[in-house]
Scaffold this motif. Structure first.
Motif, mmCIF file in Angstrom:
data_model
loop_
_atom_site.group_PDB
_atom_site.id
_atom_site.type_symbol
_atom_site.label_atom_id
_atom_site.label_comp_id
_atom_site.label_asym_id
_atom_site.label_seq_id
_atom_site.Cartn_x
_atom_site.Cartn_y
_atom_site.Cartn_z
ATOM 1 N N SER A 1 0.924 -1.205 -0.002
ATOM 2 C CA SER A 1 0.138 -0.046 -0.073
ATOM 3 C C SER A 1 0.922 1.364 0.091
ATOM 4 C CB SER A 1 -0.889 0.002 1.136
ATOM 5 O OG SER A 1 -1.689 -1.100 1.173
ATOM 6 N N ILE A 2 0.320 2.386 -0.404
ATOM 7 C CA ILE A 2 0.783 3.719 -0.430
ATOM 8 C C ILE A 2 0.211 4.478 0.846
ATOM 9 C CG2 ILE A 2 1.273 5.901 -1.565
ATOM 10 C CD1 ILE A 2 1.276 4.236 -4.079
ATOM 11 N N LEU A 3 0.965 4.877 1.730
ATOM 12 C CA LEU A 3 0.249 5.611 3.041
ATOM 13 C C LEU A 3 1.336 7.199 3.059
ATOM 14 C CD1 LEU A 3 0.477 3.071 5.661
ATOM 15 C CD2 LEU A 3 -1.066 3.375 3.986
ATOM 16 N N TYR A 4 0.387 8.003 3.132
ATOM 17 C CA TYR A 4 0.961 9.510 3.181
ATOM 18 C C TYR A 4 0.271 10.076 4.305
ATOM 19 C CZ TYR A 4 1.949 14.305 2.251
ATOM 20 O OH TYR A 4 2.553 15.715 2.445
ATOM 21 N N SER A 5 0.840 10.980 5.185
ATOM 22 C CA SER A 5 0.451 11.858 6.200
ATOM 23 C C SER A 5 1.163 13.093 6.271
ATOM 24 C CB SER A 5 0.234 11.233 7.390
ATOM 25 O OG SER A 5 -0.282 12.219 8.720
ATOM 26 N N ASN A 6 0.392 14.306 6.379
ATOM 27 C CA ASN A 6 1.312 15.561 6.493
ATOM 28 C C ASN A 6 1.699 15.598 8.200
ATOM 29 O OD1 ASN A 6 -1.206 16.043 7.250
ATOM 30 N ND2 ASN A 6 -1.044 18.472 6.734
ATOM 31 N N GLY A 7 1.146 14.737 8.829
ATOM 32 C CA GLY A 7 1.638 14.769 10.383
ATOM 33 C C GLY A 7 2.339 13.371 10.617
ATOM 34 N N ASN A 8 1.577 12.562 11.686
ATOM 35 C CA ASN A 8 2.290 11.284 11.931
ATOM 36 C C ASN A 8 1.604 9.907 11.366
ATOM 37 O OD1 ASN A 8 3.843 12.671 13.631
ATOM 38 N ND2 ASN A 8 2.395 13.034 14.904
ATOM 39 N N ILE A 9 2.280 8.912 11.192
ATOM 40 C CA ILE A 9 1.845 7.575 10.842
ATOM 41 C C ILE A 9 1.956 6.786 12.115
ATOM 42 C CG2 ILE A 9 2.052 6.071 9.270
ATOM 43 C CD1 ILE A 9 2.452 7.566 7.056
ATOM 44 N N HIS A 10 1.083 5.903 12.230
ATOM 45 C CA HIS A 10 1.432 4.711 13.502
ATOM 46 C C HIS A 10 0.712 3.671 13.081
ATOM 47 C CE1 HIS A 10 0.636 3.744 18.027
ATOM 48 N NE2 HIS A 10 1.369 2.801 17.366
ATOM 49 N N ILE A 11 1.530 2.625 12.899
ATOM 50 C CA ILE A 11 0.905 0.979 12.566
ATOM 51 C C ILE A 11 1.113 0.635 13.881
ATOM 52 C CG2 ILE A 11 1.275 -0.964 11.493
ATOM 53 C CD1 ILE A 11 0.522 1.721 9.653
ATOM 54 N N ARG A 12 -0.228 0.115 14.463
ATOM 55 C CA ARG A 12 -0.223 -0.140 15.750
ATOM 56 C C ARG A 12 0.305 -1.648 16.070
ATOM 57 N NH1 ARG A 12 -5.170 2.060 14.618
ATOM 58 N NH2 ARG A 12 -6.194 -0.028 14.360
ATOM 59 N N SER A 13 0.245 -2.814 15.229
ATOM 60 C CA SER A 13 0.380 -4.003 15.803
ATOM 61 C C SER A 13 1.235 -5.030 14.864
ATOM 62 C CB SER A 13 -0.650 -4.800 16.309
ATOM 63 O OG SER A 13 -1.522 -4.761 15.216
ATOM 64 N N LYS A 14 0.947 -5.138 13.564
ATOM 65 C CA LYS A 14 1.325 -6.318 12.703
ATOM 66 C C LYS A 14 2.369 -5.853 11.884
ATOM 67 C CE LYS A 14 -3.236 -8.587 13.290
ATOM 68 N NZ LYS A 14 -4.510 -8.907 12.477
ATOM 69 N N GLY A 15 2.694 -4.630 11.590
ATOM 70 C CA GLY A 15 3.543 -4.181 11.045
ATOM 71 C C GLY A 15 3.182 -3.743 9.495
ATOM 72 N N VAL A 16 4.286 -3.785 8.505
ATOM 73 C CA VAL A 16 3.984 -3.305 7.047
ATOM 74 C C VAL A 16 4.744 -4.150 6.326
ATOM 75 C CG1 VAL A 16 3.224 -0.836 7.679
ATOM 76 C CG2 VAL A 16 5.633 -1.469 7.103
ATOM 77 N N TYR A 17 4.370 -4.416 4.890
ATOM 78 C CA TYR A 17 4.931 -5.410 4.020
ATOM 79 C C TYR A 17 5.037 -4.749 2.634
ATOM 80 C CZ TYR A 17 5.364 -9.190 7.383
ATOM 81 O OH TYR A 17 5.667 -10.105 8.411
ATOM 82 N N ASN A 18 6.128 -4.467 2.388
ATOM 83 C CA ASN A 18 6.338 -3.939 0.785
ATOM 84 C C ASN A 18 5.474 -2.402 0.479
ATOM 85 O OD1 ASN A 18 8.032 -5.977 -0.184
ATOM 86 N ND2 ASN A 18 6.028 -7.247 -0.320
ATOM 87 N N CYS A 19 5.413 -1.602 1.489
ATOM 88 C CA CYS A 19 4.644 -0.310 1.471
ATOM 89 C C CYS A 19 5.664 0.922 1.215
ATOM 90 C CB CYS A 19 4.007 -0.204 2.620
ATOM 91 S SG CYS A 19 2.770 -1.397 2.889
ATOM 92 N N SER A 20 4.895 1.987 0.580
ATOM 93 C CA SER A 20 5.845 3.015 0.541
ATOM 94 C C SER A 20 5.128 4.016 1.595
ATOM 95 C CB SER A 20 5.552 3.654 -0.918
ATOM 96 O OG SER A 20 5.912 5.067 -1.059
ATOM 97 N N ILE A 21 5.550 4.439 2.566
ATOM 98 C CA ILE A 21 4.921 5.301 3.572
ATOM 99 C C ILE A 21 6.152 6.660 3.721
ATOM 100 C CG2 ILE A 21 4.429 5.256 6.007
ATOM 101 C CD1 ILE A 21 4.625 2.191 5.904
ATOM 102 N N THR A 22 5.073 7.668 3.818
ATOM 103 C CA THR A 22 5.825 8.978 3.792
ATOM 104 C C THR A 22 4.990 9.824 4.765
ATOM 105 O OG1 THR A 22 6.355 8.844 1.466
ATOM 106 C CG2 THR A 22 6.345 11.024 2.547
ATOM 107 N N ALA A 23 5.723 10.409 5.992
ATOM 108 C CA ALA A 23 4.996 11.192 6.934
ATOM 109 C C ALA A 23 5.978 12.491 6.984
ATOM 110 C CB ALA A 23 4.990 10.453 8.398
ATOM 111 N N LEU A 24 5.282 13.610 7.229
ATOM 112 C CA LEU A 24 5.950 14.820 7.295
ATOM 113 C C LEU A 24 6.507 15.234 8.672
ATOM 114 C CD1 LEU A 24 4.024 17.385 5.030
ATOM 115 C CD2 LEU A 24 5.907 16.037 4.589
ATOM 116 N N ASN A 25 5.924 14.251 9.845
ATOM 117 C CA ASN A 25 6.585 14.339 11.103
ATOM 118 C C ASN A 25 7.137 12.895 11.497
ATOM 119 O OD1 ASN A 25 5.667 16.989 11.398
ATOM 120 N ND2 ASN A 25 3.771 16.338 12.456
ATOM 121 N N ASP A 26 6.576 12.046 12.444
ATOM 122 C CA ASP A 26 7.110 10.801 12.940
ATOM 123 C C ASP A 26 6.407 9.610 12.283
ATOM 124 O OD1 ASP A 26 8.978 12.412 14.418
ATOM 125 O OD2 ASP A 26 7.547 12.473 16.045
ATOM 126 N N ILE A 27 7.321 8.387 12.289
ATOM 127 C CA ILE A 27 6.463 7.366 11.830
ATOM 128 C C ILE A 27 6.909 6.237 12.852
ATOM 129 C CG2 ILE A 27 6.831 5.267 10.309
ATOM 130 C CD1 ILE A 27 7.265 7.185 8.140
#
Length: 644
Positions: A539-565
């Motif tokens: 998946s493609i995930l974008y946030s102009n703030g924070n991104i939080h993946i709570r439990s099971k993680g990520v596989y083969n993703c493009s993740i962009t955040a302007l603050n924290d991940i």
């Protein structure tokens, strides 16, 4: 047995008298040594007692002294007794004047029967003094008062002695002969003309204690108060600051308002008052800052008060001096989002009780909450997106409009420079033709603009068309002012037959509107946006703030955040990019899957790093070839990448 005693007193005389009383002797029966004169500490805060040692003179000593030439002090006078073939010796103390035959004697000397002797104590009068101290801000002048002293000395009475050390007793009287005229004159000589405190100056001249007095005060400036808004119902829970979006849903309970309820009050700016220094110089204050208050269609503004028109959740958004006030309604969809219900576009918050199916689209101007999964879907929220389940092969964005605005701001800066140059060139052209630009017919002005664009500003049209196209593509995400400006640019420069608005005044108005738009939007917004999910795959995930993946993680993703991940679980494959900090449990895999982790200037923390994982902070890059545990990477003060 010879008696001796050391006694303290307020004065030397009191100490001697007390010692004689204790020994039950007269002054003729003792020898007196002054150990310490009575005095006061530097600032007169503590009194130091006089101290003397009184020793009984034995009969033999007295008898022997009568057979020799001797001297003594009696009733304040020096007495000398001469015997044959012996001469007494005199030694004055520092505060005694001893004159022998008209010559001042300061050392031990022998006295002859023919000498003319004068001996008297030295009395001192020390005048009061003061200094003026000015603070570094030139707002306070302080007089530091040192009182004067009248020091009255008397010769200390002694017994007959062959070597007479002439000592004195002291009595100190504190005085202050300063006048208000003395202090005022000194202030005026220092060019201090403003804020003289005459009452305090009088106190300074009356005191007989060392002290400090503020004798002049400037007028401190009263700072201006910027315009702001007061959140009536929520200011105890949420502090509103510039550059910050206030998301009330982060509080518990979630605040809501009813139609007609007061949301906030606009507080207009208040101009401050200038200050005046001791030297009469003005201390100007900064003018207050106004805010641009922009209530939405769901908010009513009446007499500086903002009322909700509908039931919903109040939202305040700050961007520099632009303040947007809105009431977000919530759309609740209890089932899945699929072909049966269609895509969902909503101005407000969206709550979805099921999943979002393949090829479906969900967009909201507020927050989006999805209780289950997203599969091959597109989710676009403005404030936040919270997905309780997992994300599969989907695109999820939060605050993407900020990225679009950044592009538009950059283009508009270039457009504005061209507009100013075009307006200046048109004025020059028609001035040379001895025509007033304001009176030029629209068709003639249109031709002049077209010639300028063809011959001098050929790149301008490409920039205009690019700006108009971006606004058109994202019109649903942008404020009305961007769309209005785009239409005006199209009418003036692109539309071939449009001459209705072609005049120099319209161009100048367009320049002012572009300048205002840049003033408002050039300053980057700092939202508290967040994208949350339990798991993400392809998946493609974008946030102009924070991104939080709570439990099971990520596989083969493009993740962009302007603050924290923050990723709880494994990050396997793909690309992780943040502007600040990145924290995760595990990166890469034992099979060496390429995983890229990058931040602009923050810190990267990973509990377990597998081979094939690369990290980058700024321009510094590092690739791992072995398993590493508890890894922390950051840039040190020398600009080098440090991995611990």
């Amino acid at each position: 047995m010879t008696k001796s005693i050391t006694v303290k007193g307020e004065t030397v005389e009191q100490a001697i008298e007390h010692a004689l009383t204790i020994l039950n002797l007269s002054i003729d029966d003792v020898h007196v040594r002054i150990d310490r004169q009575a005095s006061q500490t530097r600032f007169g805060l503590k009194k130091v007692l006089a101290e003397v040692t009184v020793t009984q003179v034995s009969k033999n000593d007295e008898r022997e002294s009568k057979l020799s030439s001797v001297a003594r002090i009696r009733d304040g006078q020096l007495e000398v007794s001469f015997e044959e073939q012996s001469y007494p010796m005199l030694q004055p103390s520092p505060h005694v004047e001893l004159w022998v035959n008209g010559e001042r004697i300061r050392e031990r000397t022998i006295i002859l029967p023919t000498d003319q002797i004068e001996c008297h104590p030295i009395t001192e009068n020390l005048p009061a003094t003061f200094t003026i101290r000015i603070d570094k801000e030139h707002m306070t002048a302080t007089a530091i008062i040192t009182p004067g002293k009248n020091i009255i000395r008397n010769l200390l009475e002694t017994t007959w002695q062959e070597l007479l050390i002439i000592q004195v007793t002291e009595k100190i009287q504190m005085i202050n002969e300063l006048t208000t005229e003395d202090i005022v004159k000194e202030l005026l000589d220092m060019s201090i003309t403003y804020g003289l405190c005459m009452e305090t100056i009088q106190q300074a001249t009356d005191t007989v204690d060392a002290n400090e007095f503020v004798v002049a005060r400037g007028k401190h400036a009263i700072p201006s108060q910027d315009a702001t808004i007061d959140l009536i119902a929520y200011n105890k829970k949420q502090a509103v600051d510039e550059h910050m979006r206030v998301d009330f849903r982060e509080h518990s309970p979630i605040p809501t308002v009813k139609a007609g309820q007061l949301i906030a009050t606009y507080i207009p700016p208040v101009k401050g008052e200038k200050g005046i220094t001791l030297f009469g110089d003005d201390r100007p204050v900064k003018p207050p800052k106004e805010i641009i208050l922009r209530p939405s269609a769901r908010v009513n503004c009446f007499q500086n008060k903002l009322y909700a028109k509908i039931d919903g959740r109040p939202m305040i958004e700050w961007r520099g001096k632009l303040v947007k006030v809105d009431v977000h309604p919530e759309y609740r969809h209890n089932a899945d989002v699929d072909l049966e219900c269609g895509n969902i576009h909503f101005e407000g918050d969206i709550w979805i009780g099921g999943s979002v199916h393949s090829s479906m689209f969900v967009a909201a101007s507020g927050n989006i909450e999805i209780m289950k999964n997203c599969t091959k879907a597109s989710i676009r929220g403005t404030k936040s997106v919270v997905i309780k389940g997992s994300i599969f092969s989907s695109t999820v964005t939060v605050g993407i409009q900020e990225k679009i605005i950044a592009i538009l701001v950059k283009d508009l800066e270039g457009i504005l420079a061209y507009l100013i140059n075009i307006e200046s060139a048109l004025v020059q052209i028609f001035t040379l033709r001895k025509e007033l630009p304001e009176q030029v017919p629209p068709f003639l002005l249109k031709q002049a603009i077209r010639l300028l664009l063809e011959q001098k500003y050929s790149d301008f049209m490409q920039l205009i068309k690019q700006f108009i196209q971006v606004v058109k593509n994202h019109s649903r995400r942008l404020e009305e002012e961007w769309i209005k400006l785009s239409d005006q640019l199209y009418s003036l420069f692109v539309e071939p037959l449009g001459e209705k608005q072609t005049n120099i005044l319209y161009l100048r108005k367009l320049i002012k509107e572009a300048e205002l738009l840049l003033e408002v939007y050039r300053e980057e917004a700092r939202p508290e946006s967040i994208l949350q999910a339990s798991f993400a795959l392809n998946s493609i995930l974008y946030s102009n703030g924070n991104i939080h993946i709570r439990s099971k993680g990520v596989y083969n993703c493009s993740i962009t955040a302007l603050n924290d991940i923050v990723i709880k679980g494994v990050c396997r494959g793909g690309e992780i990019i943040a502007s600040r900090n990145i924290t995760m449990d595990e990166a890469g895999s034992s099979a060496g899957v390429k995983t890229k982790i990058q931040t602009t200037e923050g810190i990267i923390k990973i509990d377990t790093v597998h081979p094939g994982t690369s990290i980058q902070i700024g321009e510094q890059r590092h690739e791992f070839f072995t398993i590493t545990h508890k890894m922390t990477a950051q840039i040190n003060e020398q600009g080098k990448l440090v991995i611990q």
